[in-house]
Structures are given as structure tokens and as C-alpha cells.
Design a protein around this motif. Structure first.
Motif, short mmCIF file in Angstrom:
data_model
loop_
_atom_site.label_atom_id
_atom_site.label_comp_id
_atom_site.label_asym_id
_atom_site.label_seq_id
_atom_site.Cartn_x
_atom_site.Cartn_y
_atom_site.Cartn_z
N VAL A 72 -23.16 -0.37 0.96
CA VAL A 72 -22.05 -0.98 0.23
C VAL A 72 -21.08 0.11 -0.22
O VAL A 72 -21.48 1.09 -0.85
CB VAL A 72 -22.54 -1.76 -1.01
CG1 VAL A 72 -21.36 -2.28 -1.82
CG2 VAL A 72 -23.43 -2.91 -0.57
N GLU A 73 -19.81 -0.07 0.12
CA GLU A 73 -18.78 0.85 -0.32
C GLU A 73 -17.95 0.18 -1.41
O GLU A 73 -17.50 -0.95 -1.25
CB GLU A 73 -17.87 1.24 0.85
CG GLU A 73 -16.75 2.20 0.46
CD GLU A 73 -15.84 2.56 1.64
OE1 GLU A 73 -15.04 3.49 1.50
OE2 GLU A 73 -15.95 1.89 2.70
N THR A 94 -12.18 -0.60 6.97
CA THR A 94 -11.59 -1.09 5.72
C THR A 94 -12.46 -0.69 4.52
O THR A 94 -13.55 -0.16 4.69
CB THR A 94 -11.44 -2.62 5.74
OG1 THR A 94 -12.73 -3.23 5.47
CG2 THR A 94 -10.92 -3.11 7.07
N VAL A 95 -11.95 -0.99 3.32
CA VAL A 95 -12.75 -0.80 2.10
C VAL A 95 -13.21 -2.14 1.55
O VAL A 95 -13.67 -2.23 0.41
CB VAL A 95 -11.96 -0.02 1.03
CG1 VAL A 95 -11.72 1.42 1.47
CG2 VAL A 95 -10.65 -0.72 0.68
N GLY A 96 -13.09 -3.19 2.36
CA GLY A 96 -13.63 -4.48 1.97
C GLY A 96 -12.63 -5.43 1.35
O GLY A 96 -11.41 -5.27 1.45
N GLY A 146 -8.34 -10.77 4.61
CA GLY A 146 -8.37 -10.32 3.21
C GLY A 146 -9.04 -8.99 2.99
O GLY A 146 -9.29 -8.60 1.84
N PHE A 147 -9.32 -8.25 4.07
CA PHE A 147 -9.90 -6.91 3.93
C PHE A 147 -8.77 -5.89 3.83
O PHE A 147 -7.74 -6.02 4.51
CB PHE A 147 -10.78 -6.58 5.13
CG PHE A 147 -12.10 -7.31 5.16
CD1 PHE A 147 -13.28 -6.66 4.83
CD2 PHE A 147 -12.16 -8.65 5.50
CE1 PHE A 147 -14.50 -7.33 4.84
CE2 PHE A 147 -13.37 -9.35 5.52
CZ PHE A 147 -14.54 -8.68 5.19
N LEU A 148 -8.98 -4.88 3.00
CA LEU A 148 -7.94 -3.89 2.75
C LEU A 148 -8.18 -2.63 3.58
O LEU A 148 -9.26 -2.04 3.54
CB LEU A 148 -7.90 -3.51 1.28
CG LEU A 148 -6.84 -2.46 0.89
CD1 LEU A 148 -5.45 -3.09 0.88
CD2 LEU A 148 -7.15 -1.84 -0.48
N THR A 149 -7.16 -2.23 4.31
CA THR A 149 -7.17 -0.93 4.98
C THR A 149 -6.32 0.02 4.16
O THR A 149 -5.16 -0.28 3.85
CB THR A 149 -6.59 -1.03 6.40
OG1 THR A 149 -7.43 -1.88 7.18
CG2 THR A 149 -6.56 0.35 7.06
N LEU A 150 -6.89 1.15 3.76
CA LEU A 150 -6.17 2.14 2.98
C LEU A 150 -5.51 3.14 3.91
O LEU A 150 -6.10 3.54 4.93
CB LEU A 150 -7.11 2.89 2.04
CG LEU A 150 -7.55 2.17 0.76
CD1 LEU A 150 -8.50 3.05 -0.02
CD2 LEU A 150 -6.36 1.77 -0.10
N PHE A 151 -4.32 3.58 3.55
CA PHE A 151 -3.64 4.62 4.31
C PHE A 151 -3.79 5.96 3.59
O PHE A 151 -4.38 6.89 4.12
CB PHE A 151 -2.17 4.26 4.52
CG PHE A 151 -2.00 2.98 5.27
CD1 PHE A 151 -2.63 2.80 6.49
CD2 PHE A 151 -1.24 1.94 4.77
CE1 PHE A 151 -2.49 1.62 7.20
CE2 PHE A 151 -1.10 0.76 5.47
CZ PHE A 151 -1.72 0.59 6.69
N ASP A 152 -3.27 6.05 2.40
CA ASP A 152 -3.34 7.32 1.68
C ASP A 152 -2.99 7.13 0.22
O ASP A 152 -2.50 6.08 -0.19
CB ASP A 152 -2.36 8.33 2.28
CG ASP A 152 -3.00 9.19 3.34
OD1 ASP A 152 -3.94 9.93 3.01
OD2 ASP A 152 -2.59 9.10 4.51
#
Length: 523
Positions: A311-312, A336-338, A408-414
């Protein structure tokens, strides 16, 4: 994104009260243990509860009241944990301070917290220095000359503090987070915020038979989000004062560990050990990670070779909202971060503070039941960290740029502050780092933006090569630049033996920028 539905939460309970209950129902159950070399020293719940009473009673004897603060600056130990918990029982706020701080930063944090007692040890002497000398009494956790020995300071065995009815809104601790620059900011977390962390614990298999192995420091929120739920559910916490991959694996196997929290660089070092697969890790139920970007390929390797779930958590110490990726349930979403945790309202906003349309990138802001009260004594910094929706709902700004996918999953860039604007175009270091990671000779990579007279900013990479792989910096730079657009091309690449990191594994990009500044002319 609208908040996910939340089930009816149980009534608030104070963590010190839960420890008391476990001491009453299972006094001989192991509560805390410390790994020292090959030996493991442990105390049970009855012993922990009694020691917490002696700490709380001593603080009350010294005149501290609910809402007053103490500071802890010492190596991880059983007594460190007992003092932390005992202070909470008295309603006293705890400020756990990093022994690796500079003396100047430490002095500012000690003063900012308004600490009335400082618990420290010999190993922290260089950091503590003369801060608070004469005005903040010192207690030595290791019995050294760092202060009055803890055993002499504690209330007499069998002492009980005056009962304190802890309320959810009371401050629990002050976690200092200054990033890599600037004045340390004290993040005030409430008992209610910590209770929110406990409530989600039932979903992840915490219980009286839990054995959690922690190798990150107790002053870090990374550690505490697993430490407190373990004890709240009556499990045992095994503490490693310093992470060592070989020792970690030996302990995990011998102690039948069920839960752990590791930062991504620790997972990387564990998985890279040639003897990893020789260890029996079948007792694991759940592994957690947070605090730094977690490469999708590394997540996949952990899922493949390490039993139990993964789990992240993505969120801030300040709270406001958490994304959770149950990697074992969503193996196709490892990039993704979920999704938002139950009851958490996470949204994306643009530079003007307006919510962005679906499918567009923006800064992540969040609202939840677990939010900091504010930065201690810094109302202006608190206001800078807040965003208010048109209906007045309060959110905490993360400073991170991301995009929701259709599920609804989030992908982070920076990080917003790390994004490079080169020739007017946005360049995300994480994209370049991920591409560099595909080269067989690259073990780790970090990309930063540096000033450029031609482009305003330009990307520069720092790379750690894999053992046994010979590659030149120029060849690696050319390899990367042949695979990206013109605005993304690296102006320089440095081969380094390791990346500078904080105690919880975050790459210190300011140090990399400084290193490049002193090593190369402006481009």
C-alpha cells in the motif's frame, strides 16, 4: 474530485487510553521492542503503561499542563517511545526534533515549540548545543551527561498521573517540516488527526497479533502513521535505530514480521540484495510506503517477490487528504498514487486557484478529517498553505502537480516548485527520471532545473550507475536527449556515487542544484 463515501466512523478514542486498555486485558503481550545488533530487547504492555504513567506524573509534578509542550531529540529507543506516549497521556504536546538538524535550525524549532522540557541523548549533543540552556531543563534518555538521567527524573514506580480527558481537537504533536530550505515550520497535528490514521488501520490487518518492523526515525511522520495504529490495535512494534538491508531481512524472517513501513529507497536496496529471495517473508500481511516517489517497476518487483499486500500513501504531514494505492489490488495502476481515501475530498486547481476541468493537470489540494490546525506560530505560512473552495470549504495545498485518470487514480508529475520552465515550456523532472531509469546502466536518477541565460531554466541530471556497468556521462546524456523533445533535453549529466537524501529517503534537490552551480558555468 468529490469525496469518496465514508462509513460511519467509531467514536474518538485517545491513543494513550487504548494502551491502558491493552495493559489491562493483555498485560504480558509484547508492546515495544528494540533491535540492537543481533539482540532484541522488549517490554510488554503492562511495563509500557506503567512507564507512561511515570512520565505523565513527572511532567505534572514539574508543572506542565495539557497543551504545554516537550521536545524529543534523540536516537530511536524504547524510552523515546515511552516518553512520547507518556507525555500524550498528560495532554502534553510532543515536538519530535531531528538529531540531524543544524544547531541553528534546532534552536529555532525548540523555541518555536515553546518546549518546557527537552529529552535528548549523548549522540545528539552537536545538534542540541547550547539551545535553551538554562531555560529548558534537559533529561537524558541514555543516562549520559546530556541531562538529568531519565531514571532520576521519572516519578516513583507505581505513580499515577492525574487523569486527563483528551479531546480530539487538542494538539497531539508538532512535526517540523522545512523541506530543504527556509525556516522550519511546525505542523500542529491533533489527537483527532491521529485517530483518523488509527481508524483506517482495521482495513490493513492490524490487530493484537501484529508485529510491525520500523526502521525510519520516530521523529518522522512516515514512521508515526504506522507506529501509533499498531499500538492502538494492541500489536507490537519492533524498532531498528538504523536501517541496514541485511539486518532488516534477518529480523523480518526471525521475528515473523507482519507489517512494515519503508520509503522507496529502502525497498530498492532490499530488492537489490542477491540474498533477498533466500529469506522467508511469508509472515507479511501488509507493507506500506510513503514520503517519496515510488517507481512503478519497483512496485511490480515488490509485488512479485515479497508476500503480502503493498500500500502506497500519498499525502502531506499537514494532512488535508490522502491518496491510497493498494498495489496488490490494482497492478495496472502502479504508475499512479491511487485514489482518494474514504471521506477525503481531493481536487486540482490552476495557478489562479480555479478548479481545472476533468483530464487537465493542476495542483493537488485536499480536505479531510485529518488536517493540521496550522503552522505553529506562523499564521501567514498557514494561510499560504490553504485554499478555500467557493463554498468556503477549507483545503490544504500540496504543491504537487497531478492529473486524474478516468478511474479516479492520480498520476503525479512533480512538485510545483521542481517543475522546470524551459523556453516557456513546462518540463517535468519525473518524466526524465523515469526515462533514465529505463537505461540498463542506471540505478537511480534525479533531474533538477538550473538557471540558463538562453532558456531561463534547463534540465540537469544526476545519475548513480548500477554496479558492474560502465557508462560515460556524455553517452548517457546523448542517449536520453535522443529520446525526448527539444525542450526536455539535458544540458548536463553528472555521474555520482549516491544521491543526497533526507533521513526518510527524499532526494535533496537543492543540494544537487548547489552542486551543479559550483561545478559548471552558467549555460
Amino acid at each position: 474530485m468529490n469525496p469518496a463515501p465514508a462509513s460511519n466512523p467509531p467514536a474518538f478514542r485517545a491513543i494513550p487510553d487504548l494502551v491502558r486498555e491493552h495493559a489491562g486485558t493483555a498485560p504480558q503481550r509484547r508492546a515495544l521492542a528494540l533491535a540492537a545488533g543481533t539482540e532484541v530487547r522488549a517490554i510488554d504492555y503492562a511495563t509500557l503503561d506503567a512507564r507512561m504513567d511515570r512520565v505523565a506524573a513527572a511532567l505534572q509534578r514539574d508543572g506542565l499542563q495539557a497543551g504545554d509542550a516537550i521536545a524529543l531529540c534523540a536516537a530511536t529507543s524504547i524510552d523515546y517511545a515511552a516518553v512520547y506516549l507518556g507525555a500524550l497521556r498528560a495532554g502534553v504536546v510532543v515536538a519530535p526534533l531531528a538529531p540531524g538538524s543544524t544547531p541553528e535550525a534546532f534552536a529555532r524549532m525548540l523555541a518555536d515549540a515553546g518546549a518546557r522540557r527537552l529529552f535528548t541523548d549523548a549522540g545528539s549533543a552537536d545538534t542540541v548545543g547550547s539551545a535553551g540552556q538554562g531555560s529548558v531543563p534537559r533529561i537524558s534518555l541514555d543516562g549520559s551527561a546530556a541531562g538529568q538521567p531519565l531514571e532520576d527524573w521519572l516519578a516513583a514506580p507505581g505513580s499515577h498521573p492525574a487523569p486527563v480527558a483528551i479531546e480530539p481537537g487538542w494538539p497531539f504533536n508538532i512535526i517540523y517540516s522545512s523541506g530543504t530550505t527556509g525556516t522550519p515550520k511546525g505542523i500542529v497535528q491533533s489527537h483527532g488527526m491521529r485517530w483518523a490514521h488509527v481508524m483506517r488501520g482495521a482495513k490493513y490487518g492490524y490487530g493484537p497479533d501484529t508485529i510491525t518492523l520500523l526502521s525510519t526515525p520516530l521523529y518522522s511522520n512516515t514512521t508515526l502513521v504506522v507506529f501509533f495504529p499498531t499500538l492502538a490495535f494492541g500489536g507490537a512494534v519492533l524498532l531498528m535505530p538504523k536501517f541496514d538491508a541485511a539486518a532488516y531481512l534477518r529480523l523480518a524472517e526471525a521475528q515473523h514480521i507482519t507489517h512494515t513501513m519503508l520509503v522507496p529507497v529502502q525497498y530498492q536496496r532490499l530488492m537489490a540484495r542477491p540474498d533477498f529471495d533466500a529469506h522467508d517473508l511469508s509472515s507479511f500481511r501488509m507493507k506500506f510506503s510513503t514520503s517519496a516517489p515510488f517507481n512503478a517497476a519497483l512496485k511490480a518487483d515488490v509485488l512479485k517477490r515479497w508476500p503480502g499486500g503493498l500500500v502506497e500513501f500519498y499525502g502531506l504531514t499537514e494532512g488535508g487528504g490522502t491518496f491510497i494505492l493498494e498495489a496488490h489490488n490494482f497492478p495496472d495502476k502502479l504508475h499512479t498514487v491511487g485514489r482518494p481515501a474514504d471521506g477525503h475530498d481531493l481536487r486540482l486547481i490552476d495557478e489562479a486557484g480555479v478548479e481545472v476541468p476533468p483530464g487537465e493537470a493542476g495542483e493537488v489540494v485536499g480536505h479531510s478529517g485529518g488536517m493540521m490546525t496550522g503552522y505553529h506560530g506562523q499564521p501567514e505560512k498557514t494561510r499560504e498553505a490553504e485554499w478555500f473552495a467557493p463554498d468556503g470549504k477549507r483545503f490544504i495545498r500540496t504543491g504537487d502537480i497531478g492529473r486524474f485518470d478516468a478511474d479516479g487514480f492520480l498520476t503525479l508529475f512533480d512538485r510545483k516548485k521542481d517543475m522546470i520552465i524551459s523556453g516557456g515550456f513546462n518540463v517535468y523532472p519525473s518524466d526524465l527520471e523515469a526515462l533514465l531509469g529505463e537505461h540498463p546502466a542506471v540505478a537511480e536518477a534525479a533531474v533538477v532545473g538550473v538557471p540558463s541565460t538562453q532558456w531561463g531554466e534547463t534540465p540537469v541530471a544526476f545519475v548513480v550507475a548500477r554496479d558492474g556497468h560502465a557508462v560515460s556521462a556524455e553517452a548517457l546524456k546523448d542517449w536520453l536527449n535522443a529520446r525526448v523533445g527539444k525542450t526536455q533535453r539535458l544540458s548536463a549529466l553528472h555521474l555520482v556515487s549516491e544521491l543526497p537524501r533526507s533521513a526518510i529517503g527524499k532526494v535533496l534537490k537543492r543540494e544537487l542544484r548547489d552542486r551543479h552551480r559550483t561545478a559548471a558555468p552558467r549555460t
